[in-house]
Design an enzyme around this catalytic site. Sequence first.
Site, PDB file in Angstrom:
ATOM      1  N   HIS A   1       9.787 -84.862  43.446  1.00 21.82           N
ATOM      2  CA  HIS A   1      10.109 -85.741  42.321  1.00 21.82           C
ATOM      3  C   HIS A   1      10.256 -85.040  40.993  1.00 21.82           C
ATOM      4  CE1 HIS A   1       9.857 -89.923  43.759  1.00 21.82           C
ATOM      5  NE2 HIS A   1       9.126 -89.400  44.716  1.00 21.82           N
TER       6      HIS A   1
ATOM      7  N   THR B   1      15.143 -94.329  36.947  1.00 22.76           N
ATOM      8  CA  THR B   1      15.517 -95.578  37.606  1.00 22.76           C
ATOM      9  C   THR B   1      15.708 -96.683  36.584  1.00 22.76           C
ATOM     10  OG1 THR B   1      13.168 -95.945  38.063  1.00 22.76           O
ATOM     11  CG2 THR B   1      14.547 -95.157  39.893  1.00 22.76           C
TER      12      THR B   1
ATOM     13  N   LYS C   1      11.703 -86.520  27.785  1.00 24.01           N
ATOM     14  CA  LYS C   1      12.505 -87.750  27.722  1.00 24.01           C
ATOM     15  C   LYS C   1      13.085 -87.975  26.325  1.00 24.01           C
ATOM     16  CE  LYS C   1      10.007 -90.192  31.473  1.00 24.01           C
ATOM     17  NZ  LYS C   1      11.011 -90.697  32.434  1.00 24.01           N
TER      18      LYS C   1
ATOM     19  N   LYS D   1      18.394 -99.995  36.493  1.00 23.21           N
ATOM     20  CA  LYS D   1      18.041-101.392  36.232  1.00 23.21           C
ATOM     21  C   LYS D   1      18.834-101.918  35.035  1.00 23.21           C
ATOM     22  CE  LYS D   1      13.290-100.069  37.293  1.00 23.21           C
ATOM     23  NZ  LYS D   1      12.045 -99.658  36.600  1.00 23.21           N
TER      24      LYS D   1
ATOM     25  N   LYS E   1      10.232 -96.194  28.938  1.00 26.88           N
ATOM     26  CA  LYS E   1       9.847 -95.179  29.928  1.00 26.88           C
ATOM     27  C   LYS E   1       8.580 -94.501  29.428  1.00 26.88           C
ATOM     28  CE  LYS E   1      14.020 -93.465  29.262  1.00 26.88           C
ATOM     29  NZ  LYS E   1      14.468 -93.394  30.635  1.00 26.88           N
ATOM     30  N   ARG E   2       7.911 -93.746  30.286  1.00 34.03           N
ATOM     31  CA  ARG E   2       6.734 -93.032  29.803  1.00 34.03           C
ATOM     32  C   ARG E   2       7.089 -92.163  28.587  1.00 34.03           C
ATOM     33  NH1 ARG E   2       1.827 -93.339  32.774  1.00 34.03           N
ATOM     34  NH2 ARG E   2       1.100 -91.829  31.247  1.00 34.03           N
TER      35      ARG E   2
HETATM   36  C1  LIG Z   1      11.617 -98.444  36.218  1.00 32.94           C
HETATM   37  C2  LIG Z   1      10.334 -98.235  35.550  1.00 32.94           C
HETATM   38  C3  LIG Z   1       9.962 -96.959  35.111  1.00 32.94           C
HETATM   39  C4  LIG Z   1      10.854 -95.748  35.245  1.00 32.94           C
HETATM   40  O1  LIG Z   1      11.593 -95.568  34.060  1.00 32.94           O
HETATM   41  P1  LIG Z   1      12.415 -94.234  33.780  1.00 32.94           P
HETATM   42  O2  LIG Z   1      13.152 -94.524  32.538  1.00 32.94           O
HETATM   43  O3  LIG Z   1      13.325 -94.043  34.949  1.00 32.94           O
HETATM   44  O4  LIG Z   1      11.428 -93.144  33.634  1.00 32.94           O
HETATM   45  C5  LIG Z   1       8.751 -96.812  34.474  1.00 32.94           C
HETATM   46  N1  LIG Z   1       7.932 -97.856  34.277  1.00 32.94           N
HETATM   47  C6  LIG Z   1       8.269 -99.106  34.678  1.00 32.94           C
HETATM   48  C7  LIG Z   1       7.324-100.215  34.425  1.00 32.94           C
HETATM   49  C8  LIG Z   1       9.463 -99.338  35.334  1.00 32.94           C
HETATM   50  O5  LIG Z   1       9.765-100.567  35.742  1.00 32.94           O
END
Ligand SMILES: *Cc1c(COP(=O)(O)O)cnc(C)c1O
Length: 807
Positions: free
Chosen positions: A346, A640, A538, A644, A532-533
Amino acid sequence: MKVDAFKDAYKKKFEDMFAVPYTSGSTTEQFQALGQLLRSIYTDKWVHYNQGKLDSKQKQVFYFSMEFLPGRQLKRYLLNLDLLDTARTALEELGLDFEAVAAAEVDPALGNGGLGRLASCFMDSMAATGVPGNGCGIRYRYGLFKQKFIDGYQIELPENWLRNPNSWEVRKESKSVIVRFGGNVWLEANQYGDLKPVYENTFDVLAVPYDTPQIGYRNDVVNNLRLFTAEIPPGHESYFTTPEQRKEIQEITEVLYPDDSNYEGRLLRLKQEYFMCSAGIQSIVRYFKTLDLPWSVFPDKVAIHINDTHPTLCIPELMRILVDEESLTWGQAWNIVKKSTSYTNHTILAEAMERWPIYMIEGLLPRIMQIIYEINRRHLVNKTALYGAELAHRTAPIDGDQVLMANLAIIASHSVNGVAKLHTEILEHYTLRDFKTIYPFRFNNKTNGVTHRRWVQLANEGLSKVLDQHIGNRWRFKPREMNILQAFRDNDEVLEQLQEVKLANKERFARFVKEEMKLDIDPTALFDVQIKRLHAYKRQLLQVMHIVDRYLTLKENPKADFAKRVFIFGAKAAPSYHYAKSVIKIINELANLVNNDPAIGDKIKIVFVENYGVSLAELIIPAANLSEQISLAGKEASGTSNMKLMANGALTMATLDGANVEIYDLVGDDNIFLFGMTADDVQKLREANNYYSRAIYEENPQIKRVLNAFIDGTIPNIEAEGREIFDSLVLYNDEYFLLQDYPSFYEAQMAADKLYQEPKEWAKRALTNIAYSGKFSSDYTILRYAESIWNVSPETNLLGEGFSNLD
Ligand SMILES: *Cc1c(COP(=O)(O)O)cnc(C)c1O
């Protein structure tokens, strides 16, 4: 089930449970009653499906993950059982607020971010596609911390998600197993002269499974998510156990480590990993033995998947059981392990590559360490003969006084996959190149995916209805058929409907912001989302620079031609990640400054939601116009949230990183905002070794003005944090190349502003993004895993989706 029957059943359930009329009671109680009712509806299916699996002895997948981020389950279960409309109507006819009841469910945060959410999307998709799959993980007593902002700083509070009884789980005490830690171990010949380990003074812990159903979408599948909790073994409850020992046991499944790259509390973390692996592998072995088949067919009945390296101890644990307890030869056992195990990588961040000091494994898991030594020894012998000593050593699981988990996972698996095309290429060419030499056919790509059931059907009912109206409802079963929507790109009615839905979703989010944060935002403004985190790679900071830039420009020239924007952030920082917490503080102080500046008004608003998680994602994503995916190219394995957001009609502001590359390939130049260096550019810039961020700062007046705002008091209350960030960019040479990418980022942002002034043009591009997002359904991702990694044949779902030509 009809609405009236549902109403009666609900009333009865509520009154049985709470002994008051169904019209009284809190939404929590209403949720619990509805939960119990649902349980009585699906349990038959669950029992039946399980029995069917046992009878047919079909191959099953065991997906090991230290994290799951399932979100709330009520609406997901209802949707999958085809009871969502029935339940909603029934409750409303009873005078109850269905959405409020659904919102009363706790959102279990048993994961940090993308990795855990992926595991949950996969559980949903395995059930939907009929892959007989089992999730395997830890039932953390406390999930990821609850985030609060106090004076702009992140504060972490414990998340007691089990305060109310969990409506879905089933405790399976009779399926508990003992996990052994510590003590001494040596080999002794038994009566047949075989060497067997003898243990003394071990510390034994009971692993009790809690099972949660994973209901398939309108099919008869109900898979299982099994989470283990650590308890005192039976017979040890009384004075045999000291309070310290009790604490030591409870501690094992007490908390989720709040960091998705590196970990604190190392020893406890190692205990958790082994606890999960040992408990899960013992469950699998017990199951396999009920089939009454020879060991040699184990890989035909069981696929063990390890999600990142955290479950790597599954490998020596299975070796231990096969060799020590089942008396297979090492060679037989190794073959079985290798044929049944597969591993997903990952990350390529060096700091996230798991390493454990030998002394720690030796002290905690002495027999496991002996097995790792033997794996290492054999690897060196075999591979030195074929590839020479250097390559053999570079790929060995032991490096000096440390065990490298990725190396162990790779050499003991039959498949290693990356999570996006670019990521897999980087693994093959750089990070894991030595392994590629030795095992050229072991590597493959499986681009991540997301379940459209949660992220479109449930999160965006408005959009779902528009899709149904124009392209029929087959997309609900076969998300790729969303691409039919592309034919409506010039259809004004469809474009207007999409715009109306987006506006309604933005209004819903605006009401939330008003209620929770007492802030007014304009729903017609461009909603610009980065969720995101919080992590340096990022580059949330790049967006902060952009906001500061706009702010300063507007202060100088109130007539500057910017689209109104609401900048939306959601992000938790690991509690020990000082830099990330400084960025949070800065965003909050900037929000304070900008949101309260009357000269700025609606031209800029900043919304930093507290406690970002799955439920907030479900609220924010349908309201997004722009999706910020701006990591330094080469760093984000897949991402991801990009998928979405795309599925909900947001346009992507992207570097060519992770799965953004594949989004770009699908939608083309005209439907995405690209900027910045490619992964190759970054690689070259690093190799050239002549990057000098201070020169950019000195020579680019726009950048200089923005960065100065961090240290000259423009943004109040960030003396320390502003200086820290400024220094990271100017003094310490800007590790993530923000200054290099900033000019093209700014330009792309201006292009987004310009396009947003033409709503119809924007809507066309949103439509194209929605249309092509079906490709990223995790249903297809799972079918690819099933076909080319796990070698399981899934049952077909309702519309009979085939499993060939997935690309
Ligand atoms: C989809 C999702 C992530 C992943 O987000 P990235 O931008 O791809 O790092 C992190 N936290 C939650 C709650 C999510 O639904």
